[in-house]
Scaffold this motif. Structure first.
Motif, PDB file in Angstrom:
ATOM      1  N   PRO A  13      29.965  35.373  61.485  1.00 46.37           N
ATOM      2  CA  PRO A  13      31.184  34.600  61.261  1.00 46.37           C
ATOM      3  C   PRO A  13      31.790  34.131  62.585  1.00 46.37           C
ATOM      4  CG  PRO A  13      31.247  36.697  60.078  1.00 46.37           C
ATOM      5  CD  PRO A  13      30.062  36.750  60.984  1.00 46.37           C
ATOM      6  N   TRP A  14      32.460  32.993  62.523  1.00 50.18           N
ATOM      7  CA  TRP A  14      33.234  32.529  63.683  1.00 50.18           C
ATOM      8  C   TRP A  14      34.417  33.460  63.885  1.00 50.18           C
ATOM      9  CZ3 TRP A  14      31.561  28.865  66.896  1.00 50.18           C
ATOM     10  CH2 TRP A  14      30.576  27.983  66.439  1.00 50.18           C
ATOM     11  N   ARG A  15      34.852  33.625  65.139  1.00 50.99           N
ATOM     12  CA  ARG A  15      36.010  34.470  65.424  1.00 50.99           C
ATOM     13  C   ARG A  15      36.840  33.839  66.542  1.00 50.99           C
ATOM     14  NH1 ARG A  15      31.613  38.731  66.704  1.00 50.99           N
ATOM     15  NH2 ARG A  15      31.090  38.268  68.863  1.00 50.99           N
ATOM     16  N   GLU A  16      38.049  34.279  66.656  1.00 51.59           N
ATOM     17  CA  GLU A  16      39.002  33.699  67.606  1.00 51.59           C
ATOM     18  C   GLU A  16      38.460  33.653  69.035  1.00 51.59           C
ATOM     19  OE1 GLU A  16      43.407  34.782  69.207  1.00 51.59           O
ATOM     20  OE2 GLU A  16      43.065  34.950  67.046  1.00 51.59           O
ATOM     21  N   ALA A  50      41.238  25.205  65.060  1.00 53.25           N
ATOM     22  CA  ALA A  50      41.325  24.786  63.662  1.00 53.25           C
ATOM     23  C   ALA A  50      40.045  25.156  62.907  1.00 53.25           C
ATOM     24  CB  ALA A  50      41.580  23.284  63.582  1.00 53.25           C
ATOM     25  N   TRP A  51      38.888  24.937  63.538  1.00 51.59           N
ATOM     26  CA  TRP A  51      37.614  25.261  62.899  1.00 51.59           C
ATOM     27  C   TRP A  51      37.495  26.757  62.631  1.00 51.59           C
ATOM     28  CZ3 TRP A  51      34.131  23.481  59.915  1.00 51.59           C
ATOM     29  CH2 TRP A  51      32.919  24.143  59.767  1.00 51.59           C
ATOM     30  N   VAL A  52      37.797  27.561  63.636  1.00 51.43           N
ATOM     31  CA  VAL A  52      37.700  29.012  63.473  1.00 51.43           C
ATOM     32  C   VAL A  52      38.647  29.472  62.364  1.00 51.43           C
ATOM     33  CG1 VAL A  52      38.125  31.233  64.597  1.00 51.43           C
ATOM     34  CG2 VAL A  52      36.847  29.440  65.804  1.00 51.43           C
ATOM     35  N   GLY A  53      39.847  28.938  62.334  1.00 49.07           N
ATOM     36  CA  GLY A  53      40.798  29.309  61.287  1.00 49.07           C
ATOM     37  C   GLY A  53      40.312  28.931  59.895  1.00 49.07           C
ATOM     38  N   HIS A  63      29.699  29.030  56.643  1.00 45.17           N
ATOM     39  CA  HIS A  63      29.594  28.464  57.994  1.00 45.17           C
ATOM     40  C   HIS A  63      29.493  29.613  58.992  1.00 45.17           C
ATOM     41  CE1 HIS A  63      31.414  25.078  55.794  1.00 45.17           C
ATOM     42  NE2 HIS A  63      30.595  24.376  56.560  1.00 45.17           N
ATOM     43  N   PHE A  64      28.500  29.522  59.882  1.00 40.69           N
ATOM     44  CA  PHE A  64      28.208  30.621  60.793  1.00 40.69           C
ATOM     45  C   PHE A  64      28.114  30.142  62.232  1.00 40.69           C
ATOM     46  CE2 PHE A  64      26.294  31.407  56.683  1.00 40.69           C
ATOM     47  CZ  PHE A  64      26.765  32.672  56.359  1.00 40.69           C
ATOM     48  N   ALA A  65      28.525  30.992  63.137  1.00 38.29           N
ATOM     49  CA  ALA A  65      28.287  30.762  64.556  1.00 38.29           C
ATOM     50  C   ALA A  65      26.842  31.143  64.853  1.00 38.29           C
ATOM     51  CB  ALA A  65      29.226  31.617  65.404  1.00 38.29           C
ATOM     52  N   ILE A  66      26.192  30.343  65.691  1.00 37.49           N
ATOM     53  CA  ILE A  66      24.868  30.693  66.212  1.00 37.49           C
ATOM     54  C   ILE A  66      25.123  31.375  67.550  1.00 37.49           C
ATOM     55  CG2 ILE A  66      22.659  29.852  67.043  1.00 37.49           C
ATOM     56  CD1 ILE A  66      23.002  27.422  65.170  1.00 37.49           C
ATOM     57  N   GLU A  67      24.802  32.654  67.623  1.00 35.45           N
ATOM     58  CA  GLU A  67      25.067  33.443  68.828  1.00 35.45           C
ATOM     59  C   GLU A  67      23.772  33.718  69.583  1.00 35.45           C
ATOM     60  OE1 GLU A  67      26.059  37.993  69.351  1.00 35.45           O
ATOM     61  OE2 GLU A  67      27.865  36.891  68.746  1.00 35.45           O
TER      62      GLU A  67
END
Length: 180
Positions: A13-16, A50-53, A63-67
């Motif tokens: 997940p995306w995070r702040e 805005a996107w992360v929120g 929707h996922f972050a690619i880390e």
């Protein structure tokens, strides 16, 4: 929310705390040129916040972050269909230029596709890359998607009318495409 190990990357997940790396990797005209206009350019900290929120409120997560190396360097996600198309989703993805050509997005696409077709119970996932975007087309081919056709003169990006390619995979294709 799921965390998926894809080998060359992790999907999470995306995070702040992702805002600085998101801005650094997303604020690139070459990245923007291959995406829909709703992906802003320039990409600002306000856009990232805005996107992360928005994504942290998703249920189910789509929707996922690619880390890579502990840093969010791109994103991948699904736009779920509605009404009679509620069994389908469109796959979208982007990756910071410093990480291109390493098989990262192909691995991420396979993982999100498997998640969509097994965990979310969808029957079809499709993508619409610009016909000139050979790298994105290769990602889809490596992930087992099949080219279904060309949408001629279907998109306007950066003042240019473009063709799009339609690629898809269904729940019935998983074994053929080498999914476990």
């Amino acid at each position: 929310m799921p965390v998926i190990d894809c080998g060359p990357c992790t999907l999470r997940p995306w995070r702040e705390g992702d805002v600085p790396s998101l801005v650094r990797h997303a604020n690139d005209r070459e990245v923007w040129r291959q995406l829909r206009d709703r992906f802003p350019h320039p990409y600002t900290p306000a856009d990232a916040e805005a996107w992360v929120g928005l994504t942290t409120a998703e249920d189910p997560p789509v929707h996922f972050a690619i880390e890579v190396g502990g840093e969010a360097v791109g994103g991948i996600g699904l736009e779920l269909g509605e009404d009679v198309e509620r069994i389908s989703a469109e796959l979208g993805y982007w990756l910071g230029r410093a990480h291109w050509g390493r098989g990262i997005v192909s691995a991420a696409a396979r993982a999100v596709t498997a998640y969509a077709l097994t965990e979310l119970g969808l029957t079809r996932v499709f993508a619409l890359p610009y016909a000139e975007n050979r790298a994105s087309i290769r990602v889809l081919e490596k992930a087992g998607y099949v080219r279904e056709g060309r949408l001629r003169r279907a998109a306007l990006k950066d003042g240019t009318v473009l063709d799009q390619e339609l690629f898809a995979i269904t729940d019935l294709d998983l074994a053929r495409a080498g999914y476990a």
